[in-house]
Design a protein around this motif. Structure first.
Motif, PDB file in Angstrom:
ATOM      1  N   HIS A   5       0.855  -1.187   0.000  1.00 45.23           N
ATOM      2  CA  HIS A   5       0.000   0.000   0.000  1.00 45.23           C
ATOM      3  C   HIS A   5       0.890   1.236   0.000  1.00 45.23           C
ATOM      4  O   HIS A   5       1.844   1.322   0.781  1.00 45.23           O
ATOM      5  N   GLY A  28      -5.914   5.609  13.490  1.00 41.76           N
ATOM      6  CA  GLY A  28      -7.112   4.760  13.537  1.00 41.76           C
ATOM      7  C   GLY A  28      -7.255   3.844  12.343  1.00 41.76           C
ATOM      8  O   GLY A  28      -8.144   3.004  12.316  1.00 41.76           O
ATOM      9  N   THR A  29      -6.385   4.009  11.344  1.00 40.36           N
ATOM     10  CA  THR A  29      -6.471   3.216  10.109  1.00 40.36           C
ATOM     11  C   THR A  29      -5.063   2.773   9.713  1.00 40.36           C
ATOM     12  O   THR A  29      -4.473   3.303   8.769  1.00 40.36           O
ATOM     13  N   GLY A  31      -3.673   0.134   8.193  1.00 39.66           N
ATOM     14  CA  GLY A  31      -3.385  -0.361   6.837  1.00 39.66           C
ATOM     15  C   GLY A  31      -2.048  -1.072   6.816  1.00 39.66           C
ATOM     16  O   GLY A  31      -1.805  -1.992   7.607  1.00 39.66           O
ATOM     17  N   ALA A  33       0.721   0.558   7.472  1.00 41.49           N
ATOM     18  CA  ALA A  33       1.549   1.379   8.362  1.00 41.49           C
ATOM     19  C   ALA A  33       2.377   2.436   7.644  1.00 41.49           C
ATOM     20  O   ALA A  33       3.407   2.866   8.158  1.00 41.49           O
ATOM     21  N   LEU A  52      -4.736   1.323  15.171  1.00 44.53           N
ATOM     22  CA  LEU A  52      -5.894   0.423  15.119  1.00 44.53           C
ATOM     23  C   LEU A  52      -6.202   0.026  13.675  1.00 44.53           C
ATOM     24  O   LEU A  52      -5.994   0.818  12.756  1.00 44.53           O
ATOM     25  N   ASP A  53      -6.711  -1.159  13.506  1.00 38.79           N
ATOM     26  CA  ASP A  53      -7.335  -1.523  12.223  1.00 38.79           C
ATOM     27  C   ASP A  53      -8.393  -2.576  12.522  1.00 38.79           C
ATOM     28  O   ASP A  53      -8.208  -3.432  13.388  1.00 38.79           O
ATOM     29  N   ASP A  55      -9.195  -4.742  10.416  1.00 40.55           N
ATOM     30  CA  ASP A  55      -8.832  -5.894   9.588  1.00 40.55           C
ATOM     31  C   ASP A  55      -7.632  -6.609  10.221  1.00 40.55           C
ATOM     32  O   ASP A  55      -6.551  -6.014  10.334  1.00 40.55           O
ATOM     33  N   ALA A  58      -4.286  -6.589   8.374  1.00 39.55           N
ATOM     34  CA  ALA A  58      -3.418  -5.411   8.505  1.00 39.55           C
ATOM     35  C   ALA A  58      -2.541  -5.556   9.750  1.00 39.55           C
ATOM     36  O   ALA A  58      -1.333  -5.331   9.705  1.00 39.55           O
ATOM     37  N   SER A  77      -9.153  -3.262  16.241  1.00 44.11           N
ATOM     38  CA  SER A  77     -10.341  -2.579  16.759  1.00 44.11           C
ATOM     39  C   SER A  77     -10.930  -1.685  15.687  1.00 44.11           C
ATOM     40  O   SER A  77     -10.210  -1.190  14.811  1.00 44.11           O
ATOM     41  N   PHE A  79     -12.264   1.884  14.664  1.00 47.81           N
ATOM     42  CA  PHE A  79     -11.881   3.196  15.217  1.00 47.81           C
ATOM     43  C   PHE A  79     -13.016   3.850  16.000  1.00 47.81           C
ATOM     44  O   PHE A  79     -12.782   4.722  16.818  1.00 47.81           O
ATOM     45  N   VAL A 103     -10.553   1.716   1.944  1.00 47.62           N
ATOM     46  CA  VAL A 103      -9.852   0.429   1.886  1.00 47.62           C
ATOM     47  C   VAL A 103      -8.396   0.638   1.494  1.00 47.62           C
ATOM     48  O   VAL A 103      -8.044   1.634   0.868  1.00 47.62           O
ATOM     49  N   SER A 104      -7.576  -0.344   1.863  1.00 48.55           N
ATOM     50  CA  SER A 104      -6.161  -0.289   1.479  1.00 48.55           C
ATOM     51  C   SER A 104      -5.981  -1.041   0.161  1.00 48.55           C
ATOM     52  O   SER A 104      -6.835  -1.845  -0.230  1.00 48.55           O
ATOM     53  N   GLN A 219     -20.173   5.064  10.849  1.00 45.90           N
ATOM     54  CA  GLN A 219     -19.014   4.965  11.743  1.00 45.90           C
ATOM     55  C   GLN A 219     -18.187   6.245  11.713  1.00 45.90           C
ATOM     56  O   GLN A 219     -17.643   6.667  12.728  1.00 45.90           O
TER      57      GLN A 219
HETATM   58  C1  LIG Z   1      -6.579   3.573   3.299  1.00 44.30           C
HETATM   59  S1  LIG Z   1      -6.150   2.291   4.364  1.00 44.30           S
HETATM   60  C2  LIG Z   1      -4.961   3.017   5.431  1.00 44.30           C
HETATM   61  C3  LIG Z   1      -3.578   2.979   4.885  1.00 44.30           C
HETATM   62  C4  LIG Z   1      -2.505   3.441   5.838  1.00 44.30           C
HETATM   63  N1  LIG Z   1      -2.673   4.828   6.221  1.00 44.30           N
HETATM   64  C5  LIG Z   1      -1.137   3.219   5.237  1.00 44.30           C
HETATM   65  O1  LIG Z   1      -0.465   4.218   4.915  1.00 44.30           O
HETATM   66  O2  LIG Z   1      -0.740   2.083   5.051  1.00 44.30           O
HETATM   67  C6  LIG Z   1      -7.519   2.152   5.396  1.00 44.30           C
HETATM   68  C7  LIG Z   1      -7.385   1.098   6.484  1.00 44.30           C
HETATM   69  O3  LIG Z   1      -8.305   1.445   7.488  1.00 44.30           O
HETATM   70  C8  LIG Z   1      -8.999   0.315   7.926  1.00 44.30           C
HETATM   71  N2  LIG Z   1     -10.306   0.781   8.377  1.00 44.30           N
HETATM   72  C9  LIG Z   1     -11.316   1.284   7.635  1.00 44.30           C
HETATM   73  N3  LIG Z   1     -12.359   1.593   8.412  1.00 44.30           N
HETATM   74  C10 LIG Z   1     -11.988   1.300   9.686  1.00 44.30           C
HETATM   75  C11 LIG Z   1     -12.633   1.386  10.951  1.00 44.30           C
HETATM   76  N4  LIG Z   1     -13.896   1.826  11.059  1.00 44.30           N
HETATM   77  N5  LIG Z   1     -11.937   1.027  12.044  1.00 44.30           N
HETATM   78  C12 LIG Z   1     -10.663   0.572  11.959  1.00 44.30           C
HETATM   79  N6  LIG Z   1     -10.016   0.421  10.785  1.00 44.30           N
HETATM   80  C13 LIG Z   1     -10.668   0.786   9.670  1.00 44.30           C
HETATM   81  C14 LIG Z   1      -9.059  -0.596   6.714  1.00 44.30           C
HETATM   82  O4  LIG Z   1      -9.198  -1.938   7.136  1.00 44.30           O
HETATM   83  C15 LIG Z   1      -7.717  -0.314   6.038  1.00 44.30           C
HETATM   84  O5  LIG Z   1      -6.737  -1.211   6.475  1.00 44.30           O
END
Ligand SMILES: C[S@@+](CC[C@H](N)C(=O)[O-])C[C@H]1O[C@@H](n2cnc3c(N)ncnc32)[C@H](O)[C@@H]1O
Length: 310
Positions: A5, A28-29, A31, A33, A52-53, A55, A58, A77, A79, A103-104, A219
């Motif tokens: 990603h 909070g996301t 992905g 990292a 947190l994720d 998924d 991740a 968890s 977010f 999504v990632s 959410q």
């Molecule tokens: C766009 S990606 C993030 C990429 C990350 N910033 C990186 O640079 O690698 C979004 C991530 O957020 C997670 N995600 C989306 N909605 C979420 C939620 N409500 N709580 C926790 N994680 C969430 C998805 O599973 C995905 O892994």
């Protein structure tokens, strides 16, 4: 197979977070990292990053890479439960939070996850694979009216009524199992002449189903108040969105939180007692540079907004 990603608006997000070396931050996301790694680079050993994720893929992909980091705490968890996570860690407030929504690439690129209209796989679309609702359940069980509503609202698709009608017709013959099955139904529903413009014909419907499966907009609405209440004064909330529905929620929520008294103008005195909770730092959203857009097509629709807790 290892899926990669490429983080979007990385430098801009880190700059706006104004990271203090010994501060406490929340991503909070997580992905893969991309943003978390940069936050960690800016922290000393006593600084903390809670990432947190929802998924587990991740969390697993990142765990071993950072096993030696004393600063990183990884949690599987949602977010919207960040209050529970922080309470468990006995952290009352943090110095900054980042949410890079959607999504990632690893989720999109793995056909088994069923997010992509370009790769055949089970019609799944769950970010958290332990939840019961899948896109397959929605497509095969929602009424035509419910399908039309979500495809209109979350996909902003003009052909939603016909797509819903064709889905219902098709599923009477056989269960719609795969992403390819659904793409075929959508292609049959949208007239050929229209399909020639406006990108892939299934793009909007897939976006709608993904949002519904993961309850993404609700959410996000729940998240912002909670995030602000766990920020220290001066702490920054950075949110990156990828479509207008998300950006609108962030923009309006930031504007509401920045407002003082909301009593009607003809009230002689304030009865609502509302005080502004944040200062909006980005008057208009930050977008990717042309160079970033060229190198990473995902960044083309990205919009970043930043608010600071008062
Ligand atoms: C766009 S990606 C993030 C990429 C990350 N910033 C990186 O640079 O690698 C979004 C991530 O957020 C997670 N995600 C989306 N909605 C979420 C939620 N409500 N709580 C926790 N994680 C969430 C998805 O599973 C995905 O892994």
């Amino acid at each position: 197979m290892e899926y990669k990603h490429q983080a979007v608006l990385l430098k801009e997000a880190i700059d706006y977070l104004e990271i203090k070396k010994d501060g406490i931050y929340l991503d909070g996301t997580l992905g893969r990292a991309g943003h978390s790694s940069e936050i960690l680079h800016n922290l000393s050993e006593i600084g903390k990053l809670i990432a947190l994720d929802r998924d587990t893929a991740a969390i697993k992909a990142v765990e071993s890479k950072f096993s030696k980091s004393k600063s990183l705490i990884l949690k599987h968890s949602n977010f919207q439960d960040l209050d529970q996570v922080l309470d468990q860690l006995k952290i009352k407030a943090v110095d900054g939070m980042l949410f890079d929504l959607g999504v990632s690439s690893p989720q999109l690129d793995n056909p088994e996850r069923g997010f992509s209209y370009q790769k055949n796989g089970p019609l799944d679309m769950r970010m958290n694979s332990s939840q019961s609702l899948t896109a397959k359940t929605i497509v095969n069980n929602y009424s035509a009216a419910e399908l039309e509503k979500i495809i209109t609202e979350y996909g902003e698709e003009n052909w939603s009524a016909r797509i819903a009608e064709f889905i219902v017709k098709m599923r009477k013959e056989k269960v719609i199992e795969t992403t390819d099955d659904l793409v075929e139904v959508i292609k049959a529903a949208i007239p050929k002449a229209v399909r020639r413009s406006g990108g892939h014909p299934a793009r909007r419907t897939f976006q709608a189903l993904r949002i519904e499966t993961n309850n993404e907009l609700e959410q996000l609405k729940n998240l912002i108040d909670k995030a602000v209440s766990y920020l220290k004064p001066g702490g920054r909330l950075v949110i990156i969105t990828f479509h207008s529905l998300e950006d609108r929620i962030v923009k309006h929520k930031f504007r509401d939180l920045a407002k003082d008294c909301t009593c009607p103008p003809d009230f002689p005195i304030c009865v609502c007692d509302k005080k502004s909770e944040v200062k909006v730092i980005t008057k208009s959203p930050i977008q990717a540079s042309e160079i970033e857009k060229e190198g990473n097509p995902r960044s083309r629709s990205a919009k970043m907004r930043v608010a600071e807790k008062i």
